[in-house]
Design an enzyme around this catalytic site. Structure first.
Site, PDB file in Angstrom:
ATOM      1  N   ASP A  13       0.817  -1.213   0.000  1.00 42.20           N
ATOM      2  CA  ASP A  13       0.000   0.000   0.000  1.00 42.20           C
ATOM      3  C   ASP A  13       0.853   1.266   0.000  1.00 42.20           C
ATOM      4  O   ASP A  13       0.652   2.165  -0.815  1.00 42.20           O
ATOM      5  CB  ASP A  13      -0.927   0.042   1.234  1.00 42.20           C
ATOM      6  CG  ASP A  13      -2.038  -0.992   1.160  1.00 42.20           C
ATOM      7  OD1 ASP A  13      -2.644  -1.136   0.079  1.00 42.20           O
ATOM      8  OD2 ASP A  13      -2.304  -1.654   2.176  1.00 42.20           O
ATOM      9  N   ASP A 121      -7.527   2.512  11.247  1.00 42.08           N
ATOM     10  CA  ASP A 121      -6.303   3.309  11.292  1.00 42.08           C
ATOM     11  C   ASP A 121      -6.437   4.642  10.564  1.00 42.08           C
ATOM     12  O   ASP A 121      -5.883   5.649  10.996  1.00 42.08           O
ATOM     13  CB  ASP A 121      -5.124   2.505  10.746  1.00 42.08           C
ATOM     14  CG  ASP A 121      -4.694   1.427  11.730  1.00 42.08           C
ATOM     15  OD1 ASP A 121      -5.051   1.547  12.926  1.00 42.08           O
ATOM     16  OD2 ASP A 121      -4.010   0.479  11.315  1.00 42.08           O
ATOM     17  N   SER A 170      -2.134 -10.890   7.456  1.00 44.94           N
ATOM     18  CA  SER A 170      -1.774  -9.495   7.608  1.00 44.94           C
ATOM     19  C   SER A 170      -1.435  -9.275   9.085  1.00 44.94           C
ATOM     20  O   SER A 170      -2.259  -9.504   9.956  1.00 44.94           O
ATOM     21  CB  SER A 170      -2.952  -8.618   7.178  1.00 44.94           C
ATOM     22  OG  SER A 170      -2.747  -7.316   7.656  1.00 44.94           O
TER      23      SER A 170
HETATM   24  N1  ARG Z   1      -8.299  -4.345  14.282  1.00 46.57           N
HETATM   25  C1  ARG Z   1      -7.252  -3.926  15.128  1.00 46.57           C
HETATM   26  C2  ARG Z   1      -7.427  -2.490  15.521  1.00 46.57           C
HETATM   27  O1  ARG Z   1      -8.017  -1.746  14.793  1.00 46.57           O
HETATM   28  C3  ARG Z   1      -5.845  -4.208  14.622  1.00 46.57           C
HETATM   29  C4  ARG Z   1      -5.643  -4.331  13.151  1.00 46.57           C
HETATM   30  C5  ARG Z   1      -4.196  -4.546  12.855  1.00 46.57           C
HETATM   31  N2  ARG Z   1      -3.881  -4.780  11.497  1.00 46.57           N
HETATM   32  C6  ARG Z   1      -3.443  -5.937  10.974  1.00 46.57           C
HETATM   33  N3  ARG Z   1      -3.072  -5.923   9.755  1.00 46.57           N
HETATM   34  N4  ARG Z   1      -3.380  -7.038  11.644  1.00 46.57           N
HETATM   35  O2  ARG Z   1      -6.980  -2.090  16.569  1.00 46.57           O
END
Ligand code: ARG
Length: 408
Positions: A13, A121, A170
Site C-alpha cells: 500500500d 487506522d 496481515s
Molecule cells: N483491528 C485492530 C485495531 O483496529 C488491529 C488491526 C491490525 N492490522 C493488521 N493488519 N493485523 O486495533
C-alpha cells in the site's frame, strides 16, 4: 514546490502511494517516515530497502519509549476493548504525532497514509493530523484501490514489492501486541493453526511465578528488579509468552460498524493487566471498583478510536489517577496453562482486616457477630414489601372479578 510526508512501511500500500502522490496528486517531492513502536527489525530493513529502491527520502523515528509508557499508563485504566489490550490503537496517535513533527520540520504541505477506507487506522491517523494546518491525503481510499490493482500497478512501474511481509496473514506488530488477520482467518468458523502465533508457545504443563511491583498503578519492577517501560514489556512478553499467556481470538466491532475476526498475542499486557486488577482488588473499595469500571469502559472506547487527545480523556484520567494513588504494592502472578493469575498481593493500602474477615475473632472496632442480626432483618425489606403488595393487589382484583361474575 509541493511536498508530502507519507507514513511509510515499505509494504504494498505505502509503496504504490509514492509514485501516486507524484502522478495523481502533483506533489513534487515525497518523504517517507517510519516510526519505531517496537516492530521486528525485519520491518525496518524492508522499509529501508524499499525506500532506497524507490529513491525515497526516508526517515525513521524512534518512539518506542513514549509508546511503552503509554501502554503502561493504559494499565491504570485496565484498558481493553472487547477483550483486546489496544496495541494497534494506542500506537497510532504516537505514530501520527511523530510523522507530523517530521513533516513540519521539512516544510511539507501534506500528510499521507496508505490506509484503506475500511479500517480503524485511517480514522486514528486523521484524528491527529486534521488538528494541524497540513492537507491530508489517503490515495488508497480516495482512488478506491484494490490489492490486485496495486500489484499490477507495481508491476507496470517496476516497484520493489516482491518478498516483503505480504505473507498469508496481515500482521501488525508493536511492543504491546501482535495482531494477525486476513487469509482464512477472515472466516469466523476457521480454527487458527498453531503457526499463526509467534510470541506465544502452546500452553504446557509447567508453571512459573513472577512478582510485579506497582507504584501508583504503574508497574515499576519485575522480580525485585527495577525496569523501565520497554524492558518490562519485552521481558514479560518472553516470560509469559513461553507459557502461552495472552492469546485472543475475537470478533471485533470496528469503528465503521464492520465486524472483523481478529487474533492477537499480548503476553506482557495480559500479565500486567491481571496483576494490576489483582492489586486494585486489595486496595480499592467496592464502590470505587464498580464506578471505575464505567470510567474504564469509556476510556478504552475512546482509546480504541484513537481519540487520546479528546478532552473527555483528561476528565476520565483525573478520576483514574485519583484512585491510583493507593495502587502501590506487589502482586505475584502465576503462569499456568495459558493463564496469568494473581496468586498473592501485598500493599500498605490494603482495605483489609484479617481479624474482621476471619471466623476466629470476637470483636473488631466494637462490632460483633450478633450486630449483623439487625442488618439481616432489614436486608431485602423493600423486595418483601413489593412482593406482598403485588400479591395483595392480585387477590383484591380476583375478588372483584369473581364478584362481577356472580352478580350477572
Ligand atoms: N483491528 C485492530 C485495531 O483496529 C488491529 C488491526 C491490525 N492490522 C493488521 N493488519 N493485523 O486495533
Amino acid at each position: 514546490m509541493k511536498r508530502a510526508a507519507l507514513a511509510f512501511s515499505g509494504g504494498l500500500d505505502t509503496t504504490v502511494c509514492v509514485p501516486l502522490l507524484e502522478e495523481e496528486y502533483d506533489y513534487d517531492e515525497v518523504i517517507g517516515v517510519t516510526v519505531d513502536v517496537g516492530q521486528p527489525e525485519a520491518e525496518f530493513d524492508e522499509a529501508e530497502e524499499t525506500a532506497e529502491a524507490l529513491g525515497l527520502e526516508h526517515y525513521v523515528v524512534d518512539a518506542t519509549e513514549a509508546f511503552a509508557e503509554q501502554c503502561l499508563d493504559s494499565v491504570k485504566a485496565n484498558a481493553t476493548y472487547q477483550g483486546y489490550p489496544l496495541g494497534t490503537a494506542l500506537a497510532r496517535p504516537i505514530i501520527a504525532e511523530a510523522i507530523l513533527d517530521v513533516a513540519e520540520e521539512h516544510d511539507c504541505d501534506a500528510l499521507a497514509h496508505g490506509c484503506t477506507g475500511k479500517g480503524n487506522d485511517q480514522l486514528r491517523f486523521e484524528a491527529v493530523w486534521r488538528s494541524s494546518d497540513l492537507d491530508v491525503v489517503a490515495p488508497v481510499r480516495e482512488l478506491g484501490l484494490t490489492r490486485e490493482w496495486e500489484m499490477e500497478y507495481a508491476d507496470d512501474h517496476d516497484l520493489p514489492v516482491e518478498g516483503g511481509n505480504e505473507g498469508v496473514w496481515s500482521i501488525d506488530t508493536n511492543l504491546w501486541s501482535r495482531s494477525i488477520e486476513g487469509g482464512n482467518l477472515e472466516d469466523p468458523g476457521y480454527v487458527p493453526p498453531e503457526d499463526i502465533y509467534e510470541w506465544t508457545d502452546a500452553p504446557g504443563a509447567e508453571t512459573e511465578l513472577v512478582e510485579i511491583e506497582f507504584e501508583e498503578g504503574y508497574p515499576v519492577a519485575l522480580d525485585g528488579e527495577e525496569k523501565d517501560a520497554v524492558e518490562l514489556i519485552e521481558e514479560l512478553n518472553e516470560l509469559a509468552g513461553a507459557h502461552g499467556v495472552g492469546r485472543t481470538d475475537m470478533m471485533e466491532d470496528r469503528m465503521l460498524g464492520l465486524k472483523v475476526r481478529e487474533n492477537y498475542e499480548h503476553p506482557a499486557a495480559t500479565t500486567l493487566l491481571a496483576a494490576h486488577e489483582g492489586l486494585e482488588g486489595l486496595v480499592l473499595t467496592k464502590e470505587e471498583r464498580s464506578f471505575k469500571q464505567q470510567v474504564e469502559q469509556q476510556w478504552a472506547e475512546k482509546a480504541y478510536e484513537g481519540l487520546l487527545a479528546h478532552p473527555l480523556m483528561d476528565a476520565l484520567e483525573g478520576f483514574v489517577d485519583e484512585t491510583q494513588e493507593k495502587v502501590t504494592g506487589t502482586v505475584t502472578v502465576k503462569f499456568d496453562g495459558g493463564q496469568a493469575r494473581p496468586v498473592a498481593r501485598e500493599s500498605d493500602y490494603a482495605v483489609y482486616s484479617e481479624a474482621a474477615a476471619s471466623f476466629n475473632t470476637e470483636t473488631v472496632q466494637g462490632i460483633e457477630q450478633a450486630d449483623a442480626t439487625g442488618v439481616a432483618k432489614y436486608h431485602g425489606f423493600q423486595a418483601r414489601l413489593a412482593n406482598e403488595a403485588e400479591k395483595a393487589a392480585e387477590e383484591k382484583q380476583a375478588v372483584a372479578t369473581d364478584g362481577g361474575e356472580t352478580d350477572e
